[in-house]
Write an enzyme that holds these catalytic residues in place. Structure first.
Site, PDB file in Angstrom:
ATOM      1  N   LYS A  81       1.168  -1.289  -0.021  1.00  0.00           N
ATOM      2  CA  LYS A  81       0.027  -0.358  -0.155  1.00  0.00           C
ATOM      3  C   LYS A  81       0.981   1.264   0.656  1.00  0.00           C
ATOM      4  CE  LYS A  81      -4.031   1.924   2.635  1.00  0.00           C
ATOM      5  NZ  LYS A  81      -4.580   1.928   3.614  1.00  0.00           N
ATOM      6  N   SER A 156      -9.676   2.012   2.695  1.00  0.00           N
ATOM      7  CA  SER A 156      -8.937   3.384   1.649  1.00  0.00           C
ATOM      8  C   SER A 156      -8.150   2.524   0.820  1.00  0.00           C
ATOM      9  CB  SER A 156      -7.655   3.783   2.442  1.00  0.00           C
ATOM     10  OG  SER A 156      -6.718   2.941   3.453  1.00  0.00           O
ATOM     11  N   SER A 180     -10.025   0.129   7.186  1.00  0.00           N
ATOM     12  CA  SER A 180      -9.146  -0.056   5.527  1.00  0.00           C
ATOM     13  C   SER A 180      -8.409  -0.878   5.126  1.00  0.00           C
ATOM     14  CB  SER A 180      -8.404   1.539   5.458  1.00  0.00           C
ATOM     15  OG  SER A 180      -9.035   2.296   6.061  1.00  0.00           O
TER      16      SER A 180
END
Ligand code: ZN
Lengths: 501, 499
Positions: A81, A156, A180
């Site tokens: 990420k 996210s 997330s």
């Protein structure tokens, strides 16, 4: 689908690497080929580090050839990420603000991955500064859900979950502030774990909300997730909130496949109105499976959860308003308006105006307001009290049961654009995941089937007491095995192939 | 007509409070491992943490906590069993995170005091300065404004940022309002900072160099009409870089505020900057609209829980208080009050003590440091201790005592050392300054004189003692006037059979 190496689990790839059937370089290239083929549609990656990945893969191959003892995940590819720093590799956090920034240091998670020989393919898309539930807030375009390209992959960490579901990587790292990791896992039929707060170092994780942020492992199976968990977790003196305790035996727990005599609590408040029918159906089906496996299922009440969402949307924006103050164009990132006629203060303002997206600005304003003198007690102060109450609800519940369970989110993946103009509807997506962050405990999402009405994956959430993350792996591993034997194959095997263009 | 100080004090009463920032002398910064050395090249002592790079996290320097607790104990404070860091949020280019990690409502030490003595018209008087709090925080970076006429931010062409100082541990010591100072407010302010500095130095927690900024004093001052029972609007004067400036700044602010009120203007709540040259203060940042720093507990750090047993250990190990030490020194040295005060005022007590410890006689050590060395230091506008070491003064004093230097020669040695010609023995060697008292070298000169004037020598041998004058003169000339004439005479007469 015809089973290629990219469709294997990380554990299977690990075995292939160990037996010499495939090299780490071949494995990395197979994934880069897959990414070239499908990422135009999915848009999971913001940056690919071919050179770094292949160098790491070659080094792992050399180690294996030389007979050195390596970590089981050495040579297995991973998607990172874009909120974790990796030395020399662009790190944007999905924001225009950090366009072009190459951090001069590795996050501790990356240090641990490198040490284990994991091959980092590149950085994945996300909602800007991890604020969102759909990746629609990324400054670099929306990621699409491989199950249905017109739908969101969650957020996210939608880039990481989509990369897993799209077979672009067998492993991924996410971060979870209010869900997330878990919500993207739920809507893409993958597995994601938010470890106990403090068990994975936050050093190098670009902060959204410091007291809630936690990096964690993502994969297509519970076992793969457990293997990755053991690689990234552990005490780090660079993070003052890191817990100085040995890492639990997650892999062993994931392999137990036994829940006989365990008490599993169903959270009463995380069900009912607002939950999609198919979500409830599949959740109840999973409970049946656990019951059949020998677990005792009881209902547990957590009355303070009602206030969790409200408390979260005061605490997280408050901390964010302070954490994001450093993006002022003075030291890194973009700089707007520096034409020699403007003061530093004006340049800061112009840069922040241009550099931050709408949702980030909304939360900075919200947090700034909540911390303002005269409002602090009513907002930030009350939210902290709610946090204490939620912790107590969990403590009371865990006195009676081993783990708690709920759906991961109330619905399956929604359509891109469906909620982007309604922040509150978007925030409600995290209603089941947020209490876990507020209490600092562990949470896992794993697939429990496809909703009959839309054929999309449904997530099952397991919550375990702080520093007892093994329990969710034990329950998760058992449930996964039970469901797969009833389906005849893993859920991800029924994911669309995605036509190679 | 403008009011002078005395006139201002006739009409108005001052209210004084002081905030002192102390840079701790820890080897590493408050929240990272970077070095803290003063004067390094810009931005060479930085890392992701003190540059506030995205993703970086602070880790508290344990030594800084220890130093802060020791400061609190020395100032008679309570050490709070549980204290916390907080974020003070505001934007400034030299602040890497745009928040300062500080302490807010849960500081590490509270409720202390410090007694200071000043000379008043009625003799020495003790003022008790109440300490409200002692808390920890991190320093900011430094901005350097380039171009433009003033070197200030306004009008500068561009600004350079040096983050070497960012994250250096600071301790802030805040007094309550100091009651009853009246016209002695400037002296009390100075005496407080001086006493505090001595305490900090004795603790060894800071370099306490005001001119380098490792000890910074902000004076909060307001005035109100006598017996009005009200408090005026206060100003906060910064940039006060010496003890003398503390006194001047407070005095100057009293005069400025009084004259403003006299001319019907109001006092603006603001930061003011002391001007070393004029002794006046210049307007800085307005504080009329209270800045909202949006403090909240620092989530990246754990609370500090001070173990009472450890605090007790630190308390027991505190050094002797400077006031008690001064009393003991005075007794041991037997110097009168006036001389003692002179040493303290000149900030040379430690230096004299060190010199005495190296064997020098106290009055001699005092007179060299306060006399010749201070005179030369004044000429050069530097600190006496920057010119010469206590060990060098002690050596010179010892040489005088041994008769190897006269006071006059010793002054030349001091001058040589200051000029960088080396330590005292090197200067004596190079300049050939030693009193020639060594018999054998004098004998060489005496024999040479006898050899060159055989008839004169014969006269002396035969009892004409006054004739020896010519020979003594020749020896003195040969030794460049450094021989002791009496010694030459004694040796010469002995050599010629007349002693
Ligand atoms: Zn540093």
């Amino acid at each position: 689908m015809s089973r290629e190496i990219i469709h294997q689990t990380a554990a299977e790839m690990s075995a292939e690497l160990a037996s010499g059937n495939v090299t780490a370089v071949e494995l990395a290239n197979a994934h880069f080929d897959r990414i070239s083929a499908v990422d135009g549609d999915i848009h999971a990656f913001l940056h690919l580090d071919r050179e770094g990945a292949l160098a790491q893969a070659a080094s792992v191959d050399a180690s294996r050839k030389a007979g050195e003892k390596v970590n089981p995940l050495a040579g297995v590819p991973l998607a990172l990420k874009d909120v974790l720093t990796q030395k020399g590799v662009p790190t944007t956090c999905g924001s225009k603000m950090l366009e072009g920034w190459r951090p001069p240091y590795d996050s501790t998670v990356v240090t641990n991955l490198k040490k284990a020989g994991v091959v980092i393919l590149g950085k994945t898309n996300m909602d800007e500064f991890a604020m969102g539930s759909s990746t629609e807030n990324s400054a670099y375009g929306t990621t699409r859900n491989p199950w249905d390209l017109s739908r969101i992959p969650g957020g996210s960490g939608g880039g990481s979950s989509a990369a897993l579901a799209g077979f672009e990587a067998p492993l991924a790292i996410g971060t979870d502030t209010g869900g997330s990791i878990r919500q993207p896992a739920a809507v893409t039929g993958t597995v994601g774990v938010k470890p106990t707060y403090g068990s994975v170092s936050r050093y190098g994780l670009v902060a959204f909300s410091s007291s809630l942020d936690q990096a964690g492992p993502c994969a297509r199976t519970v076992l793969d997730t457990a293997m990755l968990h053991e690689v990234i977790a552990g005490y780090d003196p660079k993070d003052s909130t890191s817990i100085n305790a040995p890492v639990g035996k997650m892999v062993e727990a994931a392999k137990k496949l036994d829940v006989k005599g365990m008490k599993i609590g169903v959270v009463k408040e995380l069900a009912g109105d607002g939950y999609q029918a198919g979500v409830t159906t599949r959740f109840n089906g999973a409970l049946e499976a656990l019951l059949s496996a020998g677990a005792e299922i009881v209902e547990v009440s957590a009355p303070s959860f009602e206030y969790a969402l409200a408390a979260y949307y005061l605490i997280a924006p408050s901390e964010a308003s302070s954490n994001l103050a450093r993006f002022d164009s003075m030291r890194y990132g973009i700089r707007i308006g520096d034409d020699g006629s403007r003061s530093a203060e004006e340049v800061m303002k112009m840069t922040r105006e241009v550099g931050f997206g709408k949702e980030v600005k909304r939360r900075i304003i919200l947090g700034t307001y909540a911390l303002s003198s005269g409002y602090y007690d009513a907002y930030y102060g009350s939210a902290q009290k709610v946090r204490t109450l939620i912790k107590r609800d969990y403590e009371a519940a865990f006195a009676k049961v081993d783990v708690l369970v709920s759906p991961t989110c109330p619905t399956t993946a929604f359509k891109i654009g469906e909620k982007s103009d309604d922040p509150v509807a978007m925030y409600l997506n995290d209603v089941c995941t947020i209490p876990v962050n507020l209490a600092g405990i562990g949470g896992m999402s794993l697939p429990c089937g496809l909703a009959p009405e839309d054929g999309l994956p449904v997530g099952f959430q397991i919550m375990s007491p702080a520093m007892k993350d093994e329990l969710m792996y034990q329950v998760g591993g058992t449930l996964e095995a039970a469901l797969q034997s009833s389906w005849g194959q893993p859920l991800y095997a029924s994911a669309p192939t995605l036509a190679v263009k | 007509m403008a009011l002078n100080y005395d006139q201002a004090l006739e009409k108005y009463e001052p209210t004084l409070g002081l905030e002192v920032h102390v840079e701790l002398n820890t080897n590493s910064k408050m929240f990272c491992g970077c070095a803290t050395e003063f004067g390094a090249s810009p931005n060479t002592q930085t890392c992701p943490v003190c540059l506030g790079l995205p993703g970086s996290l602070p880790v508290v320097n344990a030594k800084a906590i220890e130093s802060s607790i020791r400061i609190g104990l020395a100032l008679n404070c309570s050490i709070t069993p549980f204290s916390r860091f907080a974020r003070k949020n505001y934007f400034y280019p030299d602040m890497p995170k745009n928040f300062q990690t500080s302490q807010y409502d849960e500081p590490i030490c509270v409720n202390g005091y410090l007694d200071v003595t000043i000379d008043t018209d009625e003799g020495p008087k003790v003022y008790r300065v109440d300490i409200e709090r002692v808390h920890m925080e991190e320093d900011t970076g430094k901005s350097l404004h380039v171009g433009g006429a003033t070197g200030r931010i306004h009008g500068a062409e561009h600004s350079l940022l040096d983050y070497n100082r960012a994250g250096i541990p600071l301790v802030e010591i805040v007094t309550r309002i100091i009651p009853g100072t009246d016209k002695y407010a400037p002296e009390v302010a100075r005496a407080y900072v001086a006493e505090l500095r001595d305490i900090l130095r004795s603790l060894g927690v800071s370099d306490v160099k005001m001119e380098q900024g490792s000890l910074r004093c902000d004076a909060n001052l307001s005035i109100s009409p006598r017996n009005s029972g009200t408090l005026g609007t206060r100003s906060e004067t910064k940039n006060v870089n010496s003890l003398r400036s503390v006194e001047r700044a407070v005095r100057g602010e009293i005069i400025r505020q009084a004259n403003r009120l006299e001319s019907g203007e109001r006092i603006i709540q603001e930061t003011r900057h002391f001007q070393e040259e004029s002794g006046e203060t210049r307007s800085g940042r307005s504080k009329e609209t209270a800045e909202d720093y949006r403090y909240f507990p620092e989530p990246d750090l754990l609370p500090i829980v001070a173990d009472p047993a450890w605090v007790e250990e630190l308390r027991v190990a505190l050094p002797v208080k400077p006031s008690i030490r001064r009393k003991k020194l005075q007794e041991a040295w037997g110097v009168p009050d006036k001389e003692m005060a002179a040493m303290i005022n000149a900030e040379l007590l430690d230096t004299v003590e060190e010199t005495v410890a190296l064997g020098a006689e106290p009055t001699k050590a005092r007179s060299w440091w306060l006399g010749e060395v201070s005179r030369l230091a004044n000429e050069k506008s530097v600190e006496p201790t920057s010119l010469i070491q206590p060990s060098e003064i002690a050596e010179i004093i010892a040489l005088i005592a041994a008769g190897e230097l006269t006071d006059k020669l010793a002054r030349q040695v001091v001058e040589g050392v200051i000029n960088g010609e080396g330590n005292p023995s090197m200067v004596i060697e190079k300049r050939g300054l030693k009193v020639v008292s060594d018999d054998s070298s004098l004998m060489v000169a005496i024999e040479a004189a006898i050899a060159s004037q055989p008839e004169t020598a014969e006269k002396v041998r035969s009892g004409n003692i006054p004739a020896a004058g010519a020979l003594i003169g020749a020896v003195m000339k040969a030794t460049g006037g450094q021989a002791d004439a009496a010694k030459v005479r004694e040796l010469l007469l002995k050599h010629l059979g007349q002693a």
